[in-house]
Design a protein around this motif. Structure first.
Motif, PDB file in Angstrom:
ATOM      1  N   ALA A  92       0.890  -0.657  -0.119  1.00 38.39           N
ATOM      2  CA  ALA A  92      -0.315   0.045   0.379  1.00 38.39           C
ATOM      3  C   ALA A  92       0.623   1.616   0.362  1.00 38.39           C
ATOM      4  O   ALA A  92       0.318   2.209  -0.606  1.00 38.39           O
ATOM      5  CB  ALA A  92      -1.046  -0.410   1.034  1.00 38.39           C
ATOM      6  N   ALA A  93       1.706   1.340   1.165  1.00 33.15           N
ATOM      7  CA  ALA A  93       2.778   2.335   0.982  1.00 33.15           C
ATOM      8  C   ALA A  93       3.544   2.440  -0.468  1.00 33.15           C
ATOM      9  O   ALA A  93       3.616   3.839  -0.653  1.00 33.15           O
ATOM     10  CB  ALA A  93       3.603   2.343   1.633  1.00 33.15           C
ATOM     11  N   TYR A  94       4.138   1.885  -1.063  1.00 28.33           N
ATOM     12  CA  TYR A  94       4.702   1.783  -2.754  1.00 28.33           C
ATOM     13  C   TYR A  94       3.439   2.867  -3.640  1.00 28.33           C
ATOM     14  O   TYR A  94       3.927   2.796  -4.130  1.00 28.33           O
ATOM     15  CB  TYR A  94       4.885   0.207  -3.173  1.00 28.33           C
ATOM     16  N   ARG A  95       2.444   1.944  -3.781  1.00 25.70           N
ATOM     17  CA  ARG A  95       1.150   2.324  -4.544  1.00 25.70           C
ATOM     18  C   ARG A  95       1.169   3.220  -4.287  1.00 25.70           C
ATOM     19  O   ARG A  95       0.701   4.291  -5.282  1.00 25.70           O
ATOM     20  CB  ARG A  95       0.190   1.230  -4.380  1.00 25.70           C
ATOM     21  N   LEU A  96       0.936   4.217  -3.362  1.00 28.04           N
ATOM     22  CA  LEU A  96       0.380   5.492  -2.591  1.00 28.04           C
ATOM     23  C   LEU A  96       1.856   6.134  -2.423  1.00 28.04           C
ATOM     24  O   LEU A  96       1.798   7.331  -3.885  1.00 28.04           O
ATOM     25  CB  LEU A  96       0.455   5.467  -1.288  1.00 28.04           C
ATOM     26  N   LEU A  97       3.447   6.203  -2.560  1.00 31.99           N
ATOM     27  CA  LEU A  97       4.406   6.683  -3.517  1.00 31.99           C
ATOM     28  C   LEU A  97       4.580   7.068  -5.121  1.00 31.99           C
ATOM     29  O   LEU A  97       5.143   7.594  -5.395  1.00 31.99           O
ATOM     30  CB  LEU A  97       5.397   6.144  -2.341  1.00 31.99           C
ATOM     31  N   LYS A  98       4.586   5.162  -5.630  1.00 33.84           N
ATOM     32  CA  LYS A  98       4.424   5.611  -6.841  1.00 33.84           C
ATOM     33  C   LYS A  98       3.184   6.276  -7.880  1.00 33.84           C
ATOM     34  O   LYS A  98       3.841   7.078  -8.943  1.00 33.84           O
ATOM     35  CB  LYS A  98       4.568   4.374  -7.471  1.00 33.84           C
ATOM     36  N   TYR A  99       2.179   5.822  -7.450  1.00 34.67           N
ATOM     37  CA  TYR A  99       0.844   6.251  -8.671  1.00 34.67           C
ATOM     38  C   TYR A  99       0.489   7.380  -7.666  1.00 34.67           C
ATOM     39  O   TYR A  99       0.072   8.219  -7.969  1.00 34.67           O
ATOM     40  CB  TYR A  99       0.386   5.161  -8.042  1.00 34.67           C
ATOM     41  N   GLY A 100       0.812   7.669  -6.577  1.00 34.08           N
ATOM     42  CA  GLY A 100       0.353   9.006  -5.552  1.00 34.08           C
ATOM     43  C   GLY A 100       1.111  10.414  -5.700  1.00 34.08           C
ATOM     44  O   GLY A 100       0.609  11.388  -5.975  1.00 34.08           O
ATOM     45  N   ASN A 101       2.323  10.447  -6.777  1.00 36.51           N
ATOM     46  CA  ASN A 101       3.856  10.936  -6.704  1.00 36.51           C
ATOM     47  C   ASN A 101       3.775  11.760  -5.647  1.00 36.51           C
ATOM     48  O   ASN A 101       3.649  12.535  -5.920  1.00 36.51           O
ATOM     49  CB  ASN A 101       3.176  11.989  -8.093  1.00 36.51           C
ATOM     50  N   VAL A 102       3.820  10.596  -4.209  1.00 40.02           N
ATOM     51  CA  VAL A 102       3.658  11.191  -3.504  1.00 40.02           C
ATOM     52  C   VAL A 102       5.514  12.920  -3.158  1.00 40.02           C
ATOM     53  O   VAL A 102       5.543  13.465  -3.022  1.00 40.02           O
ATOM     54  CB  VAL A 102       3.407  10.727  -2.005  1.00 40.02           C
ATOM     55  N   LEU A 103       6.793  11.577  -4.201  1.00 44.69           N
ATOM     56  CA  LEU A 103       7.739  12.118  -3.144  1.00 44.69           C
ATOM     57  C   LEU A 103       7.946  13.184  -4.503  1.00 44.69           C
ATOM     58  O   LEU A 103       8.269  13.909  -3.890  1.00 44.69           O
ATOM     59  CB  LEU A 103       8.587  11.320  -3.012  1.00 44.69           C
ATOM     60  N   LYS A 104       7.586  12.944  -5.491  1.00 46.73           N
ATOM     61  CA  LYS A 104       7.585  13.909  -6.696  1.00 46.73           C
ATOM     62  C   LYS A 104       7.187  15.034  -6.186  1.00 46.73           C
ATOM     63  O   LYS A 104       7.669  15.973  -6.797  1.00 46.73           O
ATOM     64  CB  LYS A 104       7.299  12.911  -7.817  1.00 46.73           C
ATOM     65  N   SER A 105       5.724  15.246  -5.508  1.00 41.88           N
ATOM     66  CA  SER A 105       5.189  16.604  -5.554  1.00 41.88           C
ATOM     67  C   SER A 105       5.623  17.470  -4.280  1.00 41.88           C
ATOM     68  O   SER A 105       4.957  18.619  -4.021  1.00 41.88           O
ATOM     69  CB  SER A 105       3.486  15.817  -4.935  1.00 41.88           C
TER      70      SER A 105
END
Length: 137
Positions: A121-134
């Motif tokens: 779930a954390a991976y999906r948030l980071l990858k597809y939510g673009n949390v770090l890129k934002s």
């Protein structure tokens, strides 16, 4: 407070003649700071720990979409190697985020794979939510 800041963000100023849109708003007291991104499809304020740095706001402005909008479009989960309860938990988390409900409880039996589910779930948030890129570091 959110209603009042929304009125301010959507008001017009007589001395500004060109078109403009206010993207971000903050509401603060001596105890909490709340942040709203008006580009979110279903925007609402959320509590943040501090005001964003200018570089972070710049990074948010450069992104093609918002974190919350990205969470509405997660790709389907590749279910290979997952148990049925893990698939169910991850799909329900994805749906919760898509419905603009950021809080969820995952309850699974001992030995059912909660750790692997949480990591996925954390991976999906980071990858597809673009949390770090934002810029949300």
């Amino acid at each position: 407070m959110e209603v009042q800041s929304g009125r301010y963000a959507n008001s017009t100023f007589k001395w500004i003649k060109n078109e403009y849109a206010i993207r971000f708003a903050y509401e603060a007291t001596d105890k909490i700071i709340r942040f709203t991104d008006y580009k979110d499809i279903k925007y609402r304020s959320r509590t943040v720990f501090s005001f964003h740095r200018p570089e972070t706001l710049r990074d948010l402005l450069r992104q093609p979409d918002t974190i919350r909008n990205n969470m509405k479009h997660f790709p389907p989960l590749d279910t290979n190697g997952f148990r049925k309860c893990q698939i169910n938990a991850i799909n329900n988390l994805d749906q919760s985020f898509a419905d603009n409900r950021p809080k969820a409880l995952v309850q699974m039996a001992t030995g059912a794979g909660k750790t692997f589910t949480a990591i996925t779930a954390a991976y999906r948030l980071l990858k597809y939510g673009n949390v770090l890129k934002s810029g949300m570091r």
